[in-house]
Design a protein around this motif. Sequence first.
Motif, PDB file in Angstrom:
ATOM      1  N   ALA A 186       0.883  -1.183  -0.016  1.00 26.97           N
ATOM      2  CA  ALA A 186      -0.151   0.052  -0.077  1.00 26.97           C
ATOM      3  C   ALA A 186       0.904   1.260  -0.154  1.00 26.97           C
ATOM      4  O   ALA A 186       0.495   2.213  -0.744  1.00 26.97           O
ATOM      5  CB  ALA A 186      -0.951  -0.068   1.255  1.00 26.97           C
ATOM      6  N   THR A 187       2.048   1.331   0.859  1.00 28.08           N
ATOM      7  CA  THR A 187       2.596   2.416   0.819  1.00 28.08           C
ATOM      8  C   THR A 187       3.527   2.655  -0.511  1.00 28.08           C
ATOM      9  O   THR A 187       3.900   3.755  -1.067  1.00 28.08           O
ATOM     10  CB  THR A 187       3.671   2.315   2.247  1.00 28.08           C
ATOM     11  N   TYR A 188       4.043   1.622  -0.881  1.00 27.51           N
ATOM     12  CA  TYR A 188       4.932   1.894  -2.094  1.00 27.51           C
ATOM     13  C   TYR A 188       4.355   1.827  -3.439  1.00 27.51           C
ATOM     14  O   TYR A 188       4.967   2.844  -4.156  1.00 27.51           O
ATOM     15  CB  TYR A 188       5.637  -0.014  -2.379  1.00 27.51           C
ATOM     16  N   THR A 189       2.987   1.593  -3.605  1.00 30.35           N
ATOM     17  CA  THR A 189       2.233   1.975  -4.900  1.00 30.35           C
ATOM     18  C   THR A 189       1.679   3.243  -4.809  1.00 30.35           C
ATOM     19  O   THR A 189       1.178   3.620  -5.750  1.00 30.35           O
ATOM     20  CB  THR A 189       1.126   1.056  -5.096  1.00 30.35           C
ATOM     21  N   GLY A 190       1.640   3.837  -3.644  1.00 29.16           N
ATOM     22  CA  GLY A 190       1.011   5.431  -3.324  1.00 29.16           C
ATOM     23  C   GLY A 190      -0.565   5.001  -3.141  1.00 29.16           C
ATOM     24  O   GLY A 190      -1.443   5.765  -2.832  1.00 29.16           O
ATOM     25  N   SER A 325       3.388  -2.991 -11.225  1.00 31.15           N
ATOM     26  CA  SER A 325       2.014  -2.664 -11.090  1.00 31.15           C
ATOM     27  C   SER A 325       1.964  -1.212 -10.887  1.00 31.15           C
ATOM     28  O   SER A 325       1.357  -0.493 -11.314  1.00 31.15           O
ATOM     29  CB  SER A 325       1.297  -3.274 -10.016  1.00 31.15           C
ATOM     30  N   LYS A 326       3.099  -0.698 -10.048  1.00 29.02           N
ATOM     31  CA  LYS A 326       3.254   0.753  -9.788  1.00 29.02           C
ATOM     32  C   LYS A 326       3.421   1.628 -11.099  1.00 29.02           C
ATOM     33  O   LYS A 326       2.891   2.548 -11.234  1.00 29.02           O
ATOM     34  CB  LYS A 326       4.399   0.968  -8.942  1.00 29.02           C
ATOM     35  N   GLU A 327       4.298   0.971 -12.276  1.00 30.17           N
ATOM     36  CA  GLU A 327       4.575   1.483 -13.133  1.00 30.17           C
ATOM     37  C   GLU A 327       3.412   1.540 -14.229  1.00 30.17           C
ATOM     38  O   GLU A 327       2.988   2.459 -14.787  1.00 30.17           O
ATOM     39  CB  GLU A 327       5.746   0.906 -13.943  1.00 30.17           C
ATOM     40  N   LEU A 328       2.400   0.351 -14.102  1.00 31.07           N
ATOM     41  CA  LEU A 328       1.312   0.246 -14.930  1.00 31.07           C
ATOM     42  C   LEU A 328       0.127   1.390 -14.370  1.00 31.07           C
ATOM     43  O   LEU A 328      -0.529   1.825 -15.400  1.00 31.07           O
ATOM     44  CB  LEU A 328       0.670  -1.181 -14.742  1.00 31.07           C
ATOM     45  N   SER A 329       0.287   1.711 -13.194  1.00 29.10           N
ATOM     46  CA  SER A 329      -0.767   2.857 -12.693  1.00 29.10           C
ATOM     47  C   SER A 329      -0.460   4.123 -12.995  1.00 29.10           C
ATOM     48  O   SER A 329      -1.199   5.027 -12.723  1.00 29.10           O
ATOM     49  CB  SER A 329      -0.993   2.644 -11.259  1.00 29.10           C
ATOM     50  N   LYS A 330       0.910   4.420 -13.669  1.00 29.77           N
ATOM     51  CA  LYS A 330       1.258   5.727 -14.151  1.00 29.77           C
ATOM     52  C   LYS A 330       0.576   6.172 -15.456  1.00 29.77           C
ATOM     53  O   LYS A 330       0.453   5.366 -16.068  1.00 29.77           O
ATOM     54  CB  LYS A 330       2.759   5.983 -14.036  1.00 29.77           C
TER      55      LYS A 330
END
Length: 428
Positions: A186-190, A325-330
């Motif tokens: 949760a913290t890593y992905t924002g 997944s973090k990159e995909l959400s940008k």
Amino acid sequence: DEPSIGLHERDTSKLIKTLKALQEKGNTVIVVEHDKETMEAADYIVDIGPKAGMYGGEIVFNGTLKQMKKSKTLTAQYMTGAKKIEYAHNRPQEKFIEIKNVTINNITDLDVQIPLKNLCAITGVSGSGKSSLILQTLLPVAKELLNHARKVNKVDGVSIEGLESLDKVIYLDQSPIGRTPRSNPATYTGLMDELRLLFSKTKEASLRGYAIGRFSFNVKGGRCEKCQGEGEIKIEMHFLPDIMVKCDECHGARYNAQTLEIMYKGKSISDVLNMSVDEALEFFIKVPKIKAKLQTLSDVGLGYITLGQNAVTLSGGEAQRIKLSKELSKKDTGKTLYILDEPTTGLHFADVDRLTKVLHHLVDLGNSVLVIEHNLDIVKNSDWVIDMGPEGGSKGGKVVAEGTPEDIAKNHKKTGSYTGYYLEKELN
């Protein structure tokens, strides 16, 4: 535990022979494994599922391979071919990254072209020079030119052209997303920022004057002060490793009693952090920003992990997919070079299927994806393959074959490509 990790199919065959030799001496060999060849060589299979995390934990099958193929488990469906990992890959090779004069480790005066706007697999037996070419030669130059990184270790005498049509490089490795209990998906992905904002906007929080900071477990105010928001307390053991025990004040909830009184649809922020990604996806279906971040985690096959799971407990493969997944959400520019090093490590067929779909989606958006990989499901679904070898160490460092997976398979007798040999078996 997954002895086939990082092994080329040729070396997996050798590993199986070694395991069989141990068994023939009267030993019992138990292997935790996702590799198809290893499963086919086993005398007995125990399949656990039906899915992962809270959706798993059951023995869904145990018996011989022949018996398994008659079952309907998810593993069995991929083993029998009832489910296949197949994605169209007939993209043209028009623009290239041209790398010339590479001399590093076991590579000498090598020139190679990597097609852009393709899913390109870099293959070859262990020690054939894949990492030397991509991670030690291409990546530092791409980081310097595209990301304006400083102090990169570049290989002398190499010229690289074709990067100017890209705007950034993203290297997704398997290093941890954090090294303390405070780091979690949760913290890593924002996602945590969105959750804190949501809870601060509830009627009860507004009445009490709780701002967004109240719902952070990293600062004083809303967190449990006994464990300082970690949910655990470290007990130092003399002459033994320190141990972590659940905080006896908040019982692992991380927050103080007043903060836990604030509810959103009957759940506290601690309850939400204990939800799996798939549970949370259902719960926040009508909150667009939160739903979007959760959806990308689910898309890369991480629906089973909990939002507040301690980063230290995540495997390398899970950490890598959280980064993806973090990159995909940008917001996507369509001009990114993605480099992944063996992203299928520790993945079941169903997860490899999902990952392949995600990688193709990135290319569909106009990006270039470069994967160092042994997994044949990814290799056969690539647009282009650069196979290195022929062997490892001093007998490697050359490009043995390059082309579409079909080309590599068709010409393996001529080129001596081990990857081509196994691809031919896989494609027929």
